[in-house]
Design a protein around this motif. Sequence first.
Motif, mmCIF file in Angstrom:
data_model
loop_
_atom_site.group_PDB
_atom_site.id
_atom_site.type_symbol
_atom_site.label_atom_id
_atom_site.label_comp_id
_atom_site.label_asym_id
_atom_site.label_seq_id
_atom_site.Cartn_x
_atom_site.Cartn_y
_atom_site.Cartn_z
ATOM 1 N N MET A 168 4.316 -24.775 12.492
ATOM 2 C CA MET A 168 3.710 -23.456 12.282
ATOM 3 C C MET A 168 2.234 -23.433 12.682
ATOM 4 O O MET A 168 1.520 -22.505 12.329
ATOM 5 C CB MET A 168 3.879 -23.045 10.806
ATOM 6 N N GLN A 169 1.774 -24.471 13.425
ATOM 7 C CA GLN A 169 0.391 -24.477 13.863
ATOM 8 C C GLN A 169 0.221 -23.518 15.045
ATOM 9 O O GLN A 169 1.132 -23.331 15.840
ATOM 10 C CB GLN A 169 -0.037 -25.892 14.281
ATOM 11 N N ASP B 68 7.323 -29.998 21.372
ATOM 12 C CA ASP B 68 6.952 -28.627 21.020
ATOM 13 C C ASP B 68 7.519 -27.608 22.005
ATOM 14 O O ASP B 68 6.997 -26.491 22.119
ATOM 15 C CB ASP B 68 5.415 -28.498 20.984
ATOM 16 N N HIS B 69 8.588 -27.947 22.722
ATOM 17 C CA HIS B 69 9.152 -27.050 23.717
ATOM 18 C C HIS B 69 10.669 -26.960 23.539
ATOM 19 O O HIS B 69 11.315 -27.916 23.118
ATOM 20 C CB HIS B 69 8.825 -27.534 25.134
ATOM 21 N N PHE C 123 8.668 -20.655 15.536
ATOM 22 C CA PHE C 123 9.221 -19.305 15.454
ATOM 23 C C PHE C 123 8.817 -18.469 16.674
ATOM 24 O O PHE C 123 9.613 -17.697 17.203
ATOM 25 C CB PHE C 123 8.748 -18.619 14.167
ATOM 26 N N VAL C 124 7.571 -18.647 17.112
ATOM 27 C CA VAL C 124 7.112 -17.902 18.295
ATOM 28 C C VAL C 124 7.896 -18.340 19.529
ATOM 29 O O VAL C 124 8.311 -17.510 20.355
ATOM 30 C CB VAL C 124 5.597 -18.104 18.485
ATOM 31 N N LEU C 125 8.127 -19.650 19.693
ATOM 32 C CA LEU C 125 8.895 -20.155 20.835
ATOM 33 C C LEU C 125 10.309 -19.599 20.831
ATOM 34 O O LEU C 125 10.836 -19.184 21.880
ATOM 35 C CB LEU C 125 8.924 -21.676 20.804
ATOM 36 N N ARG D 280 4.601 -22.650 4.355
ATOM 37 C CA ARG D 280 3.520 -23.465 4.929
ATOM 38 C C ARG D 280 3.043 -24.514 3.925
ATOM 39 O O ARG D 280 2.781 -25.672 4.277
ATOM 40 C CB ARG D 280 2.360 -22.563 5.345
ATOM 41 N N ILE D 281 2.934 -24.124 2.628
ATOM 42 C CA ILE D 281 2.501 -25.071 1.590
ATOM 43 C C ILE D 281 3.506 -26.194 1.465
ATOM 44 O O ILE D 281 3.151 -27.371 1.339
ATOM 45 C CB ILE D 281 2.305 -24.339 0.253
#
Length: 456
Positions: free
Chosen positions: A124-125, A18-19, A131-133, A203-204
């Motif tokens: 997207m959790q 996740d990085h 996207f934020v990273l 997301r779906i």
Amino acid sequence: MQTQSSEQLEAVFLFDGDHITREMLYSEFEAILDGFIPVPDYAGRLAKAVYVRINSRLCITAAVFFVLEFDAKGMIDRRWNVPLQQLAEAASRGPDLGAGTIRLACFSQCPIEWQRKNLWDPQMQPGCNSFVLMRKAVKGNRLGLIFKTAAADKAAAVEAEQRAQEQRREQKIQEKIQQKLHQQYSKELRDRLAHVIKEQRLRIATLENQQKLKIQGIQQEHQKRLHSYQQELLEVQKNRQELDERNRSLKEDLDVQLQKLDGVREYFSHKLKAAQMDENSQIQAMQENFALELEARLKTVSAELQEKLDMREVELFYRHEQEKNLRDEIAHLRRENQALLNNGSDQLLARLARAGINFVAFHPGAGNIAIPLDDMSRYLDNPQAYVAAKCGVTETLYAAWLAHYQTPRCTGVDHRGQSCNKPLARVATPSEFHEGEHDRCDQHQVLPHQLVAERR
């Protein structure tokens, strides 16, 4: 690196979990592709990467989530060939990362279908949003991106033009302010609504893929357990057959012993009849001895056989109990598997169907097939039979055509028992395929065309 403000820069981010572990310009990534620069940290591993385009305001305008495979020396596999720029140009709309909705290509949203296997879905959790990273990494500008302004004369001309336009706008702003505000708010509302809908659809799609993988894992586990119980059931049935054979052998031995006893009885009867001529007392003694001896032997043989039969009956009883327990557990597993399918996937599929989402599957000979929700269970039970029905042929014929379509070679065998394996022309559709004709060369076709048609 400097560039004109009207242009956009290309970069590549490498992820580890996740990085983001590495950021590089696209030119540096091309050097890695050409084999000039190794990446030892990813030697012998699969890496998740993202190709991005960045504008002069350090905002992402396009993103392609793709997968890289490194060899033991940290070099990218030579067979890797993903058209990142083409995917970015043909991608659909994604979330807003500061410069409006971006162009997004990922596993659940791939514009080139045959490249889907080389892409992955973003996380997207909350707390690990990809996207934020990426947005934070671009704003941090560790790549050292510098955008220079246009020439001074062009800037002056633009500034003068802007001032003239501002004067003209000031003359009209009072009479059009209400209309512009209404249009602006309406447009922002529509854009925001479209952005939210697009993000929720993505997301779906991501949740759907995760749910499918989870269901597949559960089904595989149940299949393994069912297979093991079936094997145990076969062993129990085999042992039961062996016991039945042993019981049959014991019964045959008992019949032989009875026949022997009948022979002994006849022998002593004849002996008694002969002795009756000599002495009645001797006959009486012989009769008593015969009766006692016969009764003793019958008791001994009967006791031995009865003991063996009792042991076999006990073994059969335990075998029957074990077989019954195994059958009950298999039925319970099947009901549990069906309940998981009904409570897991069907509810999600029903919600997706109400949302207007269709399910499409690709199969050779039938192409892309739209699968209604009512047919989903039948399709999952036997996809090949479902596709064969769509093509208008039997499942057996479709399986034979699929083997021919994947390997169009002659299946005939010569006099030495070796396969011919001669290349043949591929039949494109199952309905035009004749088994025994199109899957064999002229030398090994043993049935005429009319007989093949009758067999179909």
